[in-house]
Design a protein around this motif. Sequence first.
Motif, PDB file in Angstrom:
ATOM      1  N   ASP A   2       5.072   0.593   5.056  1.00  0.00           N
ATOM      2  CA  ASP A   2       4.504  -0.109   4.053  1.00  0.00           C
ATOM      3  C   ASP A   2       3.661   0.952   2.903  1.00  0.00           C
ATOM      4  OD1 ASP A   2       3.636  -2.299   2.615  1.00  0.00           O
ATOM      5  OD2 ASP A   2       2.247  -2.872   4.149  1.00  0.00           O
ATOM      6  N   VAL A   3       4.486   1.631   2.434  1.00  0.00           N
ATOM      7  CA  VAL A   3       3.935   2.815   1.348  1.00  0.00           C
ATOM      8  C   VAL A   3       3.251   2.255   0.346  1.00  0.00           C
ATOM      9  CG1 VAL A   3       4.390   4.669  -0.081  1.00  0.00           C
ATOM     10  CG2 VAL A   3       5.195   4.199   2.602  1.00  0.00           C
ATOM     11  N   SER A   4       2.139   2.630  -0.252  1.00  0.00           N
ATOM     12  CA  SER A   4       1.567   2.070  -1.361  1.00  0.00           C
ATOM     13  C   SER A   4       1.730   2.906  -2.625  1.00  0.00           C
ATOM     14  CB  SER A   4       0.130   1.828  -1.344  1.00  0.00           C
ATOM     15  OG  SER A   4      -0.613   1.810  -2.692  1.00  0.00           O
ATOM     16  N   MET A   5       2.047   2.628  -3.814  1.00  0.00           N
ATOM     17  CA  MET A   5       2.166   3.430  -5.079  1.00  0.00           C
ATOM     18  C   MET A   5       0.897   3.377  -5.842  1.00  0.00           C
ATOM     19  SD  MET A   5       4.919   4.764  -4.872  1.00  0.00           S
ATOM     20  CE  MET A   5       5.258   5.310  -6.512  1.00  0.00           C
ATOM     21  N   LYS A   6      -0.113   2.667  -5.156  1.00  0.00           N
ATOM     22  CA  LYS A   6      -1.519   2.370  -5.895  1.00  0.00           C
ATOM     23  C   LYS A   6      -2.406   3.488  -5.355  1.00  0.00           C
ATOM     24  CE  LYS A   6      -0.347  -1.699  -8.029  1.00  0.00           C
ATOM     25  NZ  LYS A   6      -0.469  -3.190  -8.164  1.00  0.00           N
ATOM     26  N   LEU A   7      -2.330   4.680  -5.619  1.00  0.00           N
ATOM     27  CA  LEU A   7      -3.230   5.672  -5.069  1.00  0.00           C
ATOM     28  C   LEU A   7      -4.440   6.011  -5.937  1.00  0.00           C
ATOM     29  CD1 LEU A   7      -0.258   7.994  -3.492  1.00  0.00           C
ATOM     30  CD2 LEU A   7      -1.703   6.036  -2.574  1.00  0.00           C
ATOM     31  N   CYS A   8      -5.570   6.420  -5.280  1.00  0.00           N
ATOM     32  CA  CYS A   8      -7.008   6.462  -5.966  1.00  0.00           C
ATOM     33  C   CYS A   8      -7.443   7.953  -6.363  1.00  0.00           C
ATOM     34  CB  CYS A   8      -7.807   5.528  -5.035  1.00  0.00           C
ATOM     35  SG  CYS A   8      -7.356   4.027  -4.407  1.00  0.00           S
ATOM     36  N   THR A   9      -6.644   8.783  -5.833  1.00  0.00           N
ATOM     37  CA  THR A   9      -7.446  10.290  -6.223  1.00  0.00           C
ATOM     38  C   THR A   9      -6.282  11.102  -6.315  1.00  0.00           C
ATOM     39  OG1 THR A   9      -7.600  10.941  -3.902  1.00  0.00           O
ATOM     40  CG2 THR A   9      -9.518   9.841  -4.761  1.00  0.00           C
ATOM     41  N   PRO A  10      -6.379  12.286  -6.728  1.00  0.00           N
ATOM     42  CA  PRO A  10      -5.352  13.307  -6.968  1.00  0.00           C
ATOM     43  C   PRO A  10      -5.029  13.659  -5.498  1.00  0.00           C
ATOM     44  CG  PRO A  10      -7.050  13.546  -8.582  1.00  0.00           C
ATOM     45  CD  PRO A  10      -7.312  12.554  -7.744  1.00  0.00           C
ATOM     46  N   TYR A  11      -5.948  13.737  -4.544  1.00  0.00           N
ATOM     47  CA  TYR A  11      -5.651  14.178  -3.266  1.00  0.00           C
ATOM     48  C   TYR A  11      -4.605  13.314  -2.709  1.00  0.00           C
ATOM     49  CZ  TYR A  11      -6.590  14.989   1.914  1.00  0.00           C
ATOM     50  OH  TYR A  11      -6.525  15.282   3.274  1.00  0.00           O
ATOM     51  N   GLN A  12      -4.622  11.845  -2.962  1.00  0.00           N
ATOM     52  CA  GLN A  12      -4.016  10.708  -2.318  1.00  0.00           C
ATOM     53  C   GLN A  12      -2.556  11.266  -2.881  1.00  0.00           C
ATOM     54  OE1 GLN A  12      -5.840   7.212  -2.471  1.00  0.00           O
ATOM     55  NE2 GLN A  12      -7.672   7.877  -1.503  1.00  0.00           N
ATOM     56  N   VAL A  13      -2.315  11.257  -4.036  1.00  0.00           N
ATOM     57  CA  VAL A  13      -1.274  11.607  -4.833  1.00  0.00           C
ATOM     58  C   VAL A  13      -0.355  12.880  -4.180  1.00  0.00           C
ATOM     59  CG1 VAL A  13      -0.179  12.151  -7.082  1.00  0.00           C
ATOM     60  CG2 VAL A  13      -1.987  10.464  -6.892  1.00  0.00           C
ATOM     61  N   THR A  14      -1.321  13.937  -4.145  1.00  0.00           N
ATOM     62  CA  THR A  14      -0.743  15.229  -3.666  1.00  0.00           C
ATOM     63  C   THR A  14      -0.143  15.252  -2.298  1.00  0.00           C
ATOM     64  OG1 THR A  14      -2.610  16.404  -3.515  1.00  0.00           O
ATOM     65  CG2 THR A  14      -1.364  16.685  -5.686  1.00  0.00           C
ATOM     66  N   LYS A  15      -1.062  14.381  -1.395  1.00  0.00           N
ATOM     67  CA  LYS A  15      -0.746  14.365   0.140  1.00  0.00           C
ATOM     68  C   LYS A  15       0.817  13.737   0.137  1.00  0.00           C
ATOM     69  CE  LYS A  15      -2.379  16.133   2.887  1.00  0.00           C
ATOM     70  NZ  LYS A  15      -2.400  17.471   3.339  1.00  0.00           N
ATOM     71  N   MET A  16       0.633  12.539  -0.545  1.00  0.00           N
ATOM     72  CA  MET A  16       2.065  11.877  -0.683  1.00  0.00           C
ATOM     73  C   MET A  16       3.141  12.638  -1.184  1.00  0.00           C
ATOM     74  SD  MET A  16       3.583   8.493  -2.597  1.00  0.00           S
ATOM     75  CE  MET A  16       2.713   7.157  -1.299  1.00  0.00           C
ATOM     76  N   LEU A  17       2.781  13.396  -2.111  1.00  0.00           N
ATOM     77  CA  LEU A  17       3.964  14.418  -2.845  1.00  0.00           C
ATOM     78  C   LEU A  17       4.595  15.369  -1.690  1.00  0.00           C
ATOM     79  CD1 LEU A  17       5.307  15.633  -5.139  1.00  0.00           C
ATOM     80  CD2 LEU A  17       3.278  17.201  -5.599  1.00  0.00           C
ATOM     81  N   GLY A  18       3.561  15.691  -0.576  1.00  0.00           N
ATOM     82  CA  GLY A  18       4.074  16.730   0.372  1.00  0.00           C
ATOM     83  C   GLY A  18       4.897  16.057   1.289  1.00  0.00           C
ATOM     84  N   GLU A  19       4.781  14.767   1.352  1.00  0.00           N
ATOM     85  CA  GLU A  19       5.873  13.999   2.322  1.00  0.00           C
ATOM     86  C   GLU A  19       7.309  13.986   1.584  1.00  0.00           C
ATOM     87  OE1 GLU A  19       5.667  10.416   4.424  1.00  0.00           O
ATOM     88  OE2 GLU A  19       3.360  11.033   5.153  1.00  0.00           O
ATOM     89  N   LEU A  20       7.109  13.507   0.024  1.00  0.00           N
ATOM     90  CA  LEU A  20       8.282  13.736  -0.590  1.00  0.00           C
ATOM     91  C   LEU A  20       8.967  14.901  -0.620  1.00  0.00           C
ATOM     92  CD1 LEU A  20       7.011  11.684  -3.799  1.00  0.00           C
ATOM     93  CD2 LEU A  20       8.284  10.749  -1.902  1.00  0.00           C
ATOM     94  N   TYR A  21       8.336  16.112  -0.578  1.00  0.00           N
ATOM     95  CA  TYR A  21       9.127  17.379  -0.456  1.00  0.00           C
ATOM     96  C   TYR A  21       9.536  17.695   0.818  1.00  0.00           C
ATOM     97  CZ  TYR A  21       7.844  19.522  -5.171  1.00  0.00           C
ATOM     98  OH  TYR A  21       7.828  19.628  -6.341  1.00  0.00           O
TER      99      TYR A  21
END
Length: 333
Positions: free
Chosen positions: A146-165
């Motif tokens: 149940d992944v959310s695309m509505k993230l609230c901070t740069p950290y949340q964005v880049t922690k998700m980016l890590g999973e994408l990588y």
Amino acid sequence: MEEIYETFKGKTVLVTGGAGAIGGTLVRKLNELKTKKIIIIDNLSSSYEWNLPKGPKIQFILGDILDEEKLRWAFKHKPQIVYHLAAHFANQNSVDNPETDLMVNGMGILKVLEHAHLVGVERFVYSSSGCGIYGAGSKIPFEEHDVSMKLCTPYQVTKMLGELYTNYFHSLYDMPVVNARFFNSYGPGEVPGKYRNVIPNFMFWAMNKRVLPITGTGDETRDFAYAGDLVEGLLAMAYYPKAIGEAFNLATGKEIRISDLANWINEIAGNSAGIRHVERRDWDKKPRLLASIDKAKRVLKYKPSMDFRKGLLNIHEWFEANWENIQASAEFG
Ligand SMILES: NC(=O)c1ccc[n+]([C@@H]2O[C@H](COP(=O)([O-])OP(=O)(O)OC[C@H]3O[C@@H](n4cnc5c(N)ncnc54)[C@H](O)[C@@H]3O)[C@@H](O)[C@H]2O)c1
């Protein structure tokens, strides 16, 4: 656990961010196992020399994961298992320093993955974050899909980016990756400070007999995971073949109210200064964080066992034993 521990026999393990709160706990555990060598690469940007895990099998490389030469040095030991925990931590820090956040958490993981690919690791475990994956729109308790695309901070964005990588390296190169989605970690070893978690900061203020500031109503909840329990989950991720290519919540599946937490810490520290309410931080849009840990239980046989109050007592004990260093290191400026 014995068969899981045996996986590490004779192995060289690289822990990026191994001087940090969770990384240090992991390295101490790896050091007790029959590992051959444990390499840490850490620039000590949010950790301290006095708090470094030490032992004859542990080799510490003071360096940045963005520094090619230091990475080559770390990977020349040909680690079979890599735990990538180094990160620019955490939400408020990323709001204040978004570019550093992207460099360390984005470019940093890409570089570590490239080196891991070159040496052909047996397992690559990435420390993702529940707050970077779930949120507005995700159903509570959070389940892995149940992944959310509505993230609230740069950290949340880049922690998700890590999973994408990691998923990309798994998809293109068949790299055996596992994504560990930690929820709020707590435990001995985490030094308080401006950008640190609520528990070490509350403990620090309570032991200094100060009022504990609650950002919000106090009814907000978090799913606090003891670092020692997280480490058992991380070890299992290097063992089970079914973990490869998957993401797992590592938490407890229990909610703790922030006002209860504050009162318990005041009680443990003998602090009568009480609590006060301050405004919620404007990026803090997730009043409840609660994980489903069913998948980790099923696939990793994950069984978090630390009683929450006992975990807080352990932290208090660690603070007392390291009080001088903690007082000197804690920065809130
Ligand atoms: N603590 C939590 O509640 C929590 C929750 C979710 C995810 N995580 C993730 O788990 C991991 C470990 O968290 P932690 O609480 O131990 O954090 P931490 O800040 O204590 O540890 C991170 C370590 O990485 C090091 N580091 C930072 N930038 C670096 C760089 N450029 N090069 C080399 N080293 C660098 C720091 O000095 C520190 O020792 C992080 O990736 C974090 O994002 C933590």
